[in-house]
Design an enzyme around this catalytic site. Structure first.
Site, short mmCIF file in Angstrom:
data_model
loop_
_atom_site.label_atom_id
_atom_site.label_comp_id
_atom_site.label_asym_id
_atom_site.label_seq_id
_atom_site.Cartn_x
_atom_site.Cartn_y
_atom_site.Cartn_z
CG ASP A 152 -1.86 -1.14 1.22
OD1 ASP A 152 -2.47 -1.39 0.33
OD2 ASP A 152 -1.93 -1.85 2.27
CG ASP B 295 -11.28 -1.24 -0.81
OD1 ASP B 295 -10.81 -2.31 -0.56
OD2 ASP B 295 -10.85 -0.19 -1.28
#
EC number: 4.3.2.10
Length: 256
Positions: free
Chosen positions: A12, A131
């Protein structure tokens, strides 16, 4: 011969550094993406996923220079996501060294984007990144899971399971399913969410969010994941890729 289950470290990236938080909040530095990618490649990663976590919220494209630098250091497939809003963005990422491209927020606003990318580059390039979270109070979907955007901060009211099914029908060749509730908690994958999506998609399914122990990876695989993705347990040395693969092998799964 069964297809080997993949173990995928996730980078990330924000501001040129790998970061990790809990539920996408309180991000802390976890290292240099190029160095971590090189390490994971050497440690036996089957793939590496690179997510520019602030690209969509800042309305910009993924940093191509960082993708190129990372791709030059690894010899396993690289999936890149973050800020993909058009076919031209996919072209740029593939030229920078990505093997697959993840699409999230833009496809929710305009699902036709998935069809366009699949038609241009083939479904093997296109990863739907979802998500998802368990529906909060006041939100109802048939599956009990809701799609979110902008790093889990914005609910959409869209059923996550139905969205995964629609996206694969539009040409997504893989689904990266990340549990916002479990993300960074190391409390285990959301097995029920994995099972629910597995029931409606035939494409490879990557489980993400919540890995803390080797048993968690095994549970995700048993729920139907074709690949298991994790970040913090690898970044901070809690587990190694070899340990995860050994546990999966001991549980009867084929691994490379």
């Amino acid at each position: 011969m069964p297809v080997a289950l993949r173990v995928v470290p996730c980078l990330d990236v924000d501001g040129g550094r790998v970061v990790k938080g809990v539920n996408f909040l309180d991000l802390r530095d976890a290292g240099d993406p190029v160095e971590l990618a090189r390490r994971y490649d050497a440690d036996g990663a089957d793939e590496i996923t690179f997510l520019d976590v602030s690209a969509s919220t800042q309305g910009r494209a993924t940093t191509l220079e960082m993708v190129s630098a990372t791709a030059e250091q690894v010899f396993v497939p690289l999936t890149v996501g973050g800020g993909v809003r058009a076919v031209a963005d996919v072209e740029a990422l593939l030229r920078a060294g990505a093997d697959k491209v993840g699409v999230n927020t833009a496809a929710i606003a305009r699902p036709e984007l998935l069809t366009e990318i699949a038609q241009h580059y083939g479904n093997q390039v296109l990863v739907l990144s979802v998500d998802a979270r368990r529906c909060p109070d006041g939100v109802v979907t048939d599956s009990g899971f809701e799609v979110t955007t902008h790093g889990g901060r914005t609910g959409t009211g869209i059923d996550a399971v139905e969205w995964a099914a629609e996206a694969t029908s539009r040409g997504a060749g893989e689904v990266l399913l990340n549990s916002i509730d479990a993300d960074g908690t190391t409390a285990g994958f959301d097995v029920e969410m994995i099972e629910a999506v597995r029931a409606v998609v035939d494409t490879p399914l990557v489980a993400s969010g919540g890995a803390g122990t080797v048993e968690d990876f095994v549970a995700a695989a048993r729920a139907g994941a074709d690949a298991v993705l994790a970040a913090s347990v690898f970044h901070y040395g809690t587990l190694t890729i070899s340990e995860v693969k050994a546990a999966l092998r001991d549980a009867g799964f084929e691994v490379r």
